[in-house]
Design a protein around this motif. Structure first.
Motif, PDB file in Angstrom:
ATOM      1  N   LYS A 299       1.146  -0.753  -0.139  1.00 19.19           N
ATOM      2  CA  LYS A 299      -0.073   0.008  -0.076  1.00 19.19           C
ATOM      3  C   LYS A 299       0.856   1.535   0.100  1.00 19.19           C
ATOM      4  O   LYS A 299       2.332   1.085   0.427  1.00 19.19           O
ATOM      5  N   PRO A 300       1.109   2.658  -0.581  1.00 20.82           N
ATOM      6  CA  PRO A 300      -0.660   2.688  -1.209  1.00 20.82           C
ATOM      7  C   PRO A 300      -0.502   2.107  -3.051  1.00 20.82           C
ATOM      8  O   PRO A 300      -1.197   2.938  -3.213  1.00 20.82           O
ATOM      9  N   PHE A 301       0.239   1.586  -3.210  1.00 18.87           N
ATOM     10  CA  PHE A 301       0.666   1.547  -4.494  1.00 18.87           C
ATOM     11  C   PHE A 301      -0.353   0.159  -5.432  1.00 18.87           C
ATOM     12  O   PHE A 301       0.107  -0.376  -6.183  1.00 18.87           O
ATOM     13  N   LEU A 371      -3.670  12.006  -5.746  1.00 14.58           N
ATOM     14  CA  LEU A 371      -2.987  11.363  -4.422  1.00 14.58           C
ATOM     15  C   LEU A 371      -4.130  12.417  -3.067  1.00 14.58           C
ATOM     16  O   LEU A 371      -3.978  11.189  -2.270  1.00 14.58           O
ATOM     17  N   LYS A 372      -4.918  13.433  -3.355  1.00 16.87           N
ATOM     18  CA  LYS A 372      -5.591  13.509  -2.863  1.00 16.87           C
ATOM     19  C   LYS A 372      -6.888  12.941  -2.869  1.00 16.87           C
ATOM     20  O   LYS A 372      -7.319  12.101  -1.239  1.00 16.87           O
ATOM     21  N   LEU A 379       2.500  11.811   0.223  1.00 15.93           N
ATOM     22  CA  LEU A 379       3.004  10.697   0.181  1.00 15.93           C
ATOM     23  C   LEU A 379       4.785  10.310   0.582  1.00 15.93           C
ATOM     24  O   LEU A 379       5.346  11.169  -0.359  1.00 15.93           O
ATOM     25  N   LYS A 380       5.138   9.446   0.365  1.00 16.06           N
ATOM     26  CA  LYS A 380       6.058   8.617   0.799  1.00 16.06           C
ATOM     27  C   LYS A 380       6.487   7.830   0.586  1.00 16.06           C
ATOM     28  O   LYS A 380       5.970   6.545   1.519  1.00 16.06           O
ATOM     29  N   ALA A 408       5.512  14.413  -3.202  1.00 13.62           N
ATOM     30  CA  ALA A 408       5.945  13.556  -2.600  1.00 13.62           C
ATOM     31  C   ALA A 408       7.443  13.636  -2.122  1.00 13.62           C
ATOM     32  O   ALA A 408       8.302  14.322  -2.192  1.00 13.62           O
ATOM     33  N   ASP A 409       7.260  12.451  -1.053  1.00  7.01           N
ATOM     34  CA  ASP A 409       8.788  12.921  -0.345  1.00  7.01           C
ATOM     35  C   ASP A 409       9.909  11.096  -0.350  1.00  7.01           C
ATOM     36  O   ASP A 409       8.955   9.749  -0.442  1.00  7.01           O
ATOM     37  N   VAL A 410      11.007  11.251  -1.824  1.00  8.79           N
ATOM     38  CA  VAL A 410      11.279   9.560  -1.602  1.00  8.79           C
ATOM     39  C   VAL A 410      12.508   9.456  -1.440  1.00  8.79           C
ATOM     40  O   VAL A 410      12.549  10.455  -1.792  1.00  8.79           O
TER      41      VAL A 410
END
Lengths: 548, 305
Positions: A299-301, A371-372, A379-380, A408-410
């Protein structure tokens, strides 16, 4: 079937590509000269000599010159995806009979393996039986490519018959793959199916001399080679040099003549700037693409909105413009090799597939909205990547920057090749990974099996019956229009409806080499046209450049 | 002391300030190299702590319109100056070097403190208990010390994987036996002191004796190892990152910056490898000078000279 349908279109489409290649190719007006040793640098060690189980250029570049194929991509026209010629067979590549289900090859007489054993149709049958129907416990990386093959027969010493269970446009390109080395039946019978992993006995233009682990592979001219007048070289030395800077400096310093995988643009510019006319460059689109592979089991993929948002965030056009200056990627494309008649055009992709539209702000606004809506505004996740600079780490760093633009924080998790694949295939403990689809012969219908959940090389961990059905229909489609329609449905399902995986950029092949090397033509794959038989060296020019 | 307490606060502050200045000048005269090292260390700490205020750009933000521009170029997007130029992704090198100090110090201090503290405890325990325990611990230490630091760190990274936390583990583990061996030799002498026998005779537990009576007396070798480890840890982190096994992109780290730029851009854009290389050199140089000064200050023989 495939060749009949697409030959004309292929020829037309690739005309421009050919023209580009030809423009970059040194003039061929000179008569080929005999003699000399080609020194090539290879950026990888050799995992084994057995092409039937390997998929790396690290094996193909030093070992392919020792072996023959049944048919191959035309070495004088390797950029064409539809131009196949006989190697061990005689005449042209056969047209199918029996409603597209039977192919009969006539085998060249008088060919000998390097140990003196005559080559007959029994060797071809034994080889393709090993490739298509390996015994229990014996690996064959090409098995999936020969799904349509029902049986292989050798009714006499010079005839091989392939019986297919259904007509397939992918059969001939699959037979022409450079990994289908022809082995002697005697070797397989006497020494077993793993003998070729550590021993070499082929019928190719060069004979194996030695392999010093981590150092080099040496080959000498096969005087009994069956293609008249070839090879031109007395021999070759394949120098193993994993670090790109070493390969680059080897060519620059005159310690090596050529590298076949390809250099990034900066390296090309440095070489050209330092050596001027002593360097020739050939460039081509490359049948390799970097794919973003979300793990649908994490999750969340599992949510298509999240996956789609990640695809929408990528500025592919901008990436092409900028990354092509620092990495071996360039072309924006869908799932099929760009420019192939079956592949979608840039215009089609822009209109129909998420993330290809040119309005970047609109794309990213939609990504943020998705995403919202999915409840993952912040998203991380971790991007799993392969520890290879070109182009994996460059593209990975670019993608992280792109995803940052939608909030996104990747982080990046880099692994060397072996553990990288262990993570993808066995541990499956990644969020999103970069993966690649590199193929030899351009064979889009077979190539896109990478995106199929049941394809054996898809690491997204999902199932989709609709996608599977489209692919089955595509394999059996008989007309080009039917193939094209199904190809686009398949592509839309993968990249748009499911966003099960998505494309970053296609690779771009750049081969700078010493200008005294002649006869080699670039192909859209670093696996193709590597027998070295058509390469020759201008001795006077070599002396001028290197002295001695 | 009483006189001091009766003085007004302003006088005391002034004397305190003067005291610090005097001490600083005295240190600069006595240990000029150590003093210079201390200044470098202090500057690095300040850079790391105030990176958010000092860096003109987001160190991870790519600006593809400013790829590989030289020192002093101006950003088309923000109008700010790239003081040290940009890398292949158009990221500001100055900002990445400032933030890289944070990565270097985080790894350096964590590894040095953890490695030397655990090493001290192990060394003291080994000396204190002696016998088979000491024998076994020392043989294990022999095994660990048979490997060069970088080889041991590489092996550990191969097991644990890459990333800042893994790098800290990979660097800390080889530090432990090195500190333990040094501390043990001091602790062996202290173990024989009468006050240790006295502590035993009045029934103190092993832990109390180790922590309260032996450990404080091996502080000198401990501090020497700690300061020596700081520079070594920074260098090891940079080495691992340079080999692609340490901190990963886009995190700003000096070794990683070298790895991304040294090979491809050394000739055409020399600022890409030169500035991170300089940062590593200066930092390690500073920590080594500082460490040497600490050693000199704590070594009774050197101090008496």
């Amino acid at each position: 079937m495939y060749s009949r349908l697409t030959k004309a279109l292929g020829a037309a489409t690739f005309g421009s590509a050919l023209a580009l290649t030809a423009a970059a190719t040194p003039a061929l007006a000179q008569e080929p000269q005999y003699g000399g040793e080609l020194r090539l640098v290879v950026g990888s060690d050799i995992p084994s000599y057995d092409a039937h189980i390997e998929s790396t250029f690290g094996m193909i570049h030093p070992i392919r010159p020792f072996y023959s194929l049944l048919i191959r991509v035309n070495p004088d026209n390797p950029s064409s995806p539809t131009d196949f010629v006989c190697d061990l067979c005689v005449g042209g590549v056969p047209e199918p009979t029996n409603g597209g289900k039977t192919y009969t090859f006539k085998i060249r007489e008088g060919v000998k393996f390097h140990d003196g054993t005559p080559l007959t149709s029994a060797d071809i049958k034994a080889t393709f039986d090993k490739l298509a129907f390996p015994p229990e416990g014996i690996a064959s990386n090409r098995k999936a490519y020969f799904k349509m093959v029902e049986s292989v027969e050798a009714p006499d010493a010079t005839t091989v018959v392939f019986n297919l269970s259904f007509p397939s446009g992918t059969f001939i390109p699959s037979v022409a793959m450079p990994f289908n080395f022809i082995y002697a039946k005697k070797d397989l019978d006497e020494h077993g199916y793993t003998w070729h992993q550590t021993n070499v006995n082929g019928s190719g233009p060069f004979k194996f001399v030695e392999h010093v682990q981590g150092s080099h592979v040496k080959g000498v001219k096969n005087p009994d080679y069956y293609h008249e007048g070839m090879p031109y070289l007395d021999g070759f030395m394949s120098i193993i040099a994993p670090k790109m800077s070493v390969r680059l400096q080897a060519i620059r310093g005159g310690q090596a003549d050529i590298e076949f995988r390809g250099f990034p643009p900066k390296a090309r510019d440095d070489l050209v700037s330092a050596l001027g006319d002593d360097i020739v460059v050939q460039e081509s689109d490359w049948n390799c693409v970097l794919i973003v592979t979300p793990n649908h089991e994490v999750k969340p993929f599992d949510d298509p909105r999240v996956r789609r948002a990640l695809s929408l965030a990528l500025d592919r056009q901008g990436g092409s413009e900028y990354l092509s200056k620092i990495a071996i990627v360039k072309t924006v494309g869908g799932i099929g090799f760009p420019g192939h008649p079956l592949s979608s055009t840039p215009e089609y992709l822009e209109k129909n597939i998420a993330g290809y539209g040119r309005d970047l702000e609109a794309n990213r606004a939609e990504a943020r909205r998705l995403l919202k809506e999915a409840g993952h505004e912040n998203l991380k996740f971790t991007l799993h990547n392969r520890g290879v600079d070109q182009p994996y780490k460059v593209v990975g760093t670019w993608a992280i920057d792109q995803w940052k633009q939608i909030g996104a924080d990747v982080e990046q998790w880099v692994q060397p090749s072996s553990p990288f694949y262990a993570t993808l295939q066995k541990q499956k403990n990644f969020d999103v990974s970069l993966d690649f689809n590199c193929q030899a012969v351009v064979n889009p219908i077979a190539d896109i099996s990478k995106f199929l959940p049941s394809g054996g090389a898809n690491y997204s961990n999902f199932e989709d019956a609709e996608l599977e059905q489209i692919y089955v229909d595509l394999l059996k489609a008989e007309t080009f229009d039917e193939q094209k329609g199904l190809f686009q449905r398949y592509e839309k399902r993968v990249l748009d409806d499911l966003a099960s995986q998505f494309i970053t950029l296609w690779w771009y092949k750049i081969n700078p080499y010493r200008s005294y090397v002649h006869g080699w033509k670039i192909a859209p794959s670093h696996y193709l046209n590597q027998s070295l038989e058509n390469i020759w060296i201008d001795a006077a020019e070599r002396k001028r450049q290197l002295g001695g | 002391m009483a006189t001091l307490e009766t003085q007004p606060r302003s006088n005391r502050d002034a004397m305190g300030r003067r005291g610090i200045v005097d001490w600083t000048l005295r240190m600069a005269r006595r240990q000029p190299l150590g003093f210079a090292g201390g200044i470098i260390v202090l500057l690095m700490v300040l850079m790391a702590v105030f990176a958010d205020f000092l860096a003109p750009f987001d160190p991870e933000a790519a600006d593809f319109t400013s790829m590989l521009v030289g020192p002093g170029a101006v950003s088309d997007m923000s109008g700010a100056t790239f003081w040290l130029g940009t890398d292949q992704f158009g990221r500001d090198l100055f900002s990445r070097i400032i933030y890289g100090a944070r990565t270097a110090l985080t790894v350096g201090f964590t590894c040095a403190i953890l490695g030397s503290t655990l090493g001290m405890l192990l060394g003291v325990a080994s000396a204190y208990f002696g016998g088979y325990f000491d024998l076994i611990v020392q043989r294990i230490i022999d095994v660990f010390m048979a490997f060069p630091l970088i080889i041991m760190a590489l092996a550990i990274v191969a097991i644990f994987g890459t990333g800042t936390d893994k790098v800290i583990i990979a660097i800390t583990i080889p530090f432990i036996p090195r500190c333990a061996r040094i501390v043990r030799s001091s602790a062996l002498a202290i173990r024989e002191m009468p006050y240790i026998d006295a502590a035993r005779s009045i029934g103190y537990g092993h832990m109390r004796i180790i922590v309260r009576h032996i450990a404080p007396n091996v502080v000198a070798p401990f501090l020497i190892m700690l300061t020596a480890f700081l520079g070594e840890a920074i260098l090891l982190e940079a080495s691992l990152s340079y080999l692609g096994l340490g901190v990963q992109e886009p995190t700003p780290a000096w070794g990683l910056m070298l790895q991304g730029g040294a090979e491809e851009y050394a000739e055409s854009a020399p600022w890409v490898p030169v500035f991170p290389g300089l940062a590593i050199t200066i930092a390690v140089f500073g920590f080594n000078l500082f460490g040497d000064a600490v050693r000199d200050a704590l070594d009774p023989k050197l101090r008496s000279q």
